[in-house]
Design a protein around this motif. Structure first.
Motif, PDB file in Angstrom:
ATOM      1  N   VAL A  82      -7.865  -9.663   2.135  1.00 15.03           N
ATOM      2  CA  VAL A  82      -7.178 -10.149   0.470  1.00 15.03           C
ATOM      3  C   VAL A  82      -7.960  -9.718  -0.311  1.00 15.03           C
ATOM      4  N   GLY A  83      -7.534 -10.239  -1.509  1.00 18.06           N
ATOM      5  CA  GLY A  83      -7.417  -9.154  -2.957  1.00 18.06           C
ATOM      6  C   GLY A  83      -6.639  -8.427  -3.216  1.00 18.06           C
ATOM      7  N   LYS A  84      -5.810  -7.495  -2.048  1.00 16.79           N
ATOM      8  CA  LYS A  84      -5.075  -6.542  -2.304  1.00 16.79           C
ATOM      9  C   LYS A  84      -3.884  -6.675  -2.403  1.00 16.79           C
ATOM     10  N   SER A  85      -3.095  -6.078  -2.650  1.00 14.87           N
ATOM     11  CA  SER A  85      -2.108  -5.348  -3.365  1.00 14.87           C
ATOM     12  C   SER A  85      -0.242  -5.162  -1.996  1.00 14.87           C
ATOM     13  N   VAL A  86       0.423  -5.788  -1.916  1.00 11.92           N
ATOM     14  CA  VAL A  86       1.412  -5.624  -0.941  1.00 11.92           C
ATOM     15  C   VAL A  86       2.028  -4.321  -1.544  1.00 11.92           C
ATOM     16  N   THR A  87       2.344  -3.450  -0.759  1.00 12.64           N
ATOM     17  CA  THR A  87       3.108  -2.165  -1.408  1.00 12.64           C
ATOM     18  C   THR A  87       4.260  -2.011  -0.716  1.00 12.64           C
ATOM     19  N   ALA A  88       4.860  -2.842  -0.221  1.00 10.85           N
ATOM     20  CA  ALA A  88       6.636  -2.970   0.379  1.00 10.85           C
ATOM     21  C   ALA A  88       6.765  -4.638   0.370  1.00 10.85           C
ATOM     22  N   ASP A  89       7.448  -4.999   0.564  1.00  4.28           N
ATOM     23  CA  ASP A  89       8.542  -6.065   1.227  1.00  4.28           C
ATOM     24  C   ASP A  89       7.574  -5.929   3.072  1.00  4.28           C
ATOM     25  N   GLN A 101      14.854 -10.930   7.295  1.00 10.33           N
ATOM     26  CA  GLN A 101      14.406 -11.571   5.784  1.00 10.33           C
ATOM     27  C   GLN A 101      12.941 -11.689   5.462  1.00 10.33           C
ATOM     28  N   THR A 102      13.132 -11.692   4.462  1.00  2.00           N
ATOM     29  CA  THR A 102      11.526 -10.802   3.353  1.00  2.00           C
ATOM     30  C   THR A 102      10.840 -12.140   3.650  1.00  2.00           C
ATOM     31  N   ALA A 103       8.946 -11.844   4.020  1.00  2.00           N
ATOM     32  CA  ALA A 103       8.457 -12.540   4.369  1.00  2.00           C
ATOM     33  C   ALA A 103       7.055 -12.790   3.419  1.00  2.00           C
ATOM     34  N   VAL A 104       6.935 -11.053   3.198  1.00  2.00           N
ATOM     35  CA  VAL A 104       6.221 -11.437   1.985  1.00  2.00           C
ATOM     36  C   VAL A 104       6.523 -10.315   1.280  1.00  2.00           C
ATOM     37  N   PRO A 105       6.694 -10.974   0.465  1.00  2.00           N
ATOM     38  CA  PRO A 105       7.583  -9.515  -1.148  1.00  2.00           C
ATOM     39  C   PRO A 105       6.639  -8.838  -1.416  1.00  2.00           C
ATOM     40  N   MET A 106       6.801  -7.345  -1.992  1.00  2.00           N
ATOM     41  CA  MET A 106       6.411  -6.634  -2.630  1.00  2.00           C
ATOM     42  C   MET A 106       5.662  -6.503  -3.776  1.00  2.00           C
ATOM     43  N   GLY A 107       3.898  -6.571  -4.165  1.00  5.53           N
ATOM     44  CA  GLY A 107       3.342  -7.290  -5.110  1.00  5.53           C
ATOM     45  C   GLY A 107       2.337  -8.122  -4.826  1.00  5.53           C
ATOM     46  N   THR A 108       2.708  -8.867  -3.764  1.00  5.94           N
ATOM     47  CA  THR A 108       2.107 -10.380  -3.751  1.00  5.94           C
ATOM     48  C   THR A 108       1.147  -9.593  -3.152  1.00  5.94           C
ATOM     49  N   ILE A 109      -0.502 -11.116  -4.030  1.00  9.13           N
ATOM     50  CA  ILE A 109      -2.003 -10.371  -4.021  1.00  9.13           C
ATOM     51  C   ILE A 109      -1.903 -11.328  -2.076  1.00  9.13           C
ATOM     52  N   VAL A 110      -2.587 -10.988  -1.302  1.00  8.82           N
ATOM     53  CA  VAL A 110      -2.550 -10.813  -0.850  1.00  8.82           C
ATOM     54  C   VAL A 110      -3.839 -12.256  -0.418  1.00  8.82           C
ATOM     55  N   THR A 111      -3.720 -12.900   0.183  1.00 10.31           N
ATOM     56  CA  THR A 111      -4.419 -14.283   0.281  1.00 10.31           C
ATOM     57  C   THR A 111      -4.495 -15.291   2.106  1.00 10.31           C
ATOM     58  N   PRO A 112      -5.370 -15.711   2.209  1.00  4.95           N
ATOM     59  CA  PRO A 112      -5.600 -16.480   3.273  1.00  4.95           C
ATOM     60  C   PRO A 112      -4.297 -16.889   4.174  1.00  4.95           C
TER      61      PRO A 112
END
Length: 247
Positions: free
Chosen positions: A202-209, A216-227
């Motif tokens: 939680v709070g980290k940034s996603v570095t790849a799709d 299909q993209t489930a979590v896009p790159m750049g998303t900030i992780v939340t629960p």
């Protein structure tokens, strides 16, 4: 010196047979939060856990390595109550009750804890005054503080000791409940969500799709992780990929 956050989310592999054994998802410390004792591994579906002594693991840049799978324990025979959990994300206070922020990392040298990072400020290990599951208290006064010990409880009477029967008066009957008008009723509170083994993301940034099984993209790159992001990755079976592509 290294940081506990550098260990989390690394895959663990064995030298003897070149097998992937799981992803480092947690770390346990001794009861005084002075030494790292065990790391906890999770498989991709979080259905199987394994434990390995921290002193058995060599942490490389991209993976954690052990000599063989014989050092892994899949059934924990000893209760973890005597160990301290990873304090990252715990609240931090000083003795006067001032909030210092949250614990963002733990600094280590080998298996020895050298300090705790609290919102960018390193608190040396010796300043840790006390801790619980969700909170750490640091002595930032520069003066020694002696903690008061709780009073000893009176032991129950032993066999053969005369006891005096005490009658407890019946409590008064409760007054009948009068229903409140709808607009005066308090809303029902929702219990807080339970922490998951991947809550350290939680709070980290996603570095790849993060892609699902259909590409299909489930979590896009750049998303900030939340629960909610963790739940989304879990739903498509991509928790390990999420852990490996966050910083």
């Amino acid at each position: 010196m290294y940081r506990v956050s550098d260990l989390l989310s690394k895959p663990l592999i064995t030298l003897a047979d070149a097998h992937y054994q799981g992803t480092v998802g947690n770390i346990y410390f001794d009861a005084k939060l002075r030494r790292g004792k065990y790391i906890e591994l999770f498989d991709e579906e979080e259905t199987e856990q394994a434990f390995v002594g921290l002193n058995q693991v060599n942490f490389g840049v991209d993976a954690a390595v052990v000599k063989h799978d014989g050092v892994l324990t899949y059934s924990w025979n000893t209760a973890l109550d005597g160990l301290a959990q990873n304090p990252i994300n715990s609240l931090a206070f000083n003795p006067e009750g001032k909030s210092l922020g949250r614990v963002t990392d733990v600094l280590m040298e080998g298996t020895t804890v050298t300090g705790f990072e609290v919102d960018g400020v390193v608190m040396p290990t010796e300043t840790l005054l006390s801790y619980s599951k969700n909170m750490l208290i640091f002595n930032d006064t520069g003066k020694p503080i002696k903690l008061a010990k709780p009073k000893k409880r009176v032991p129950p009477p032993s066999a053969g000791t005369a006891t005096v029967a005490v009658t407890t008066p019946e409590p008064p009957k409760a007054a009948p409940q009068i229903p409140l008008p709808e607009k005066l009723r308090a809303p029902v509170s929702t219990p807080p969500p339970q922490a998951t083994p991947y809550s350290f993301l939680v709070g980290k940034s996603v570095t790849a799709d993060i892609l699902d099984a259909n590409g299909q993209t489930a979590v896009p790159m750049g998303t900030i992780v939340t629960p909610e992001v963790i739940d989304r990755a879990r739903a498509v079976g991509r928790l390990v990929q999420l852990a490996l592509h966050t910083r």
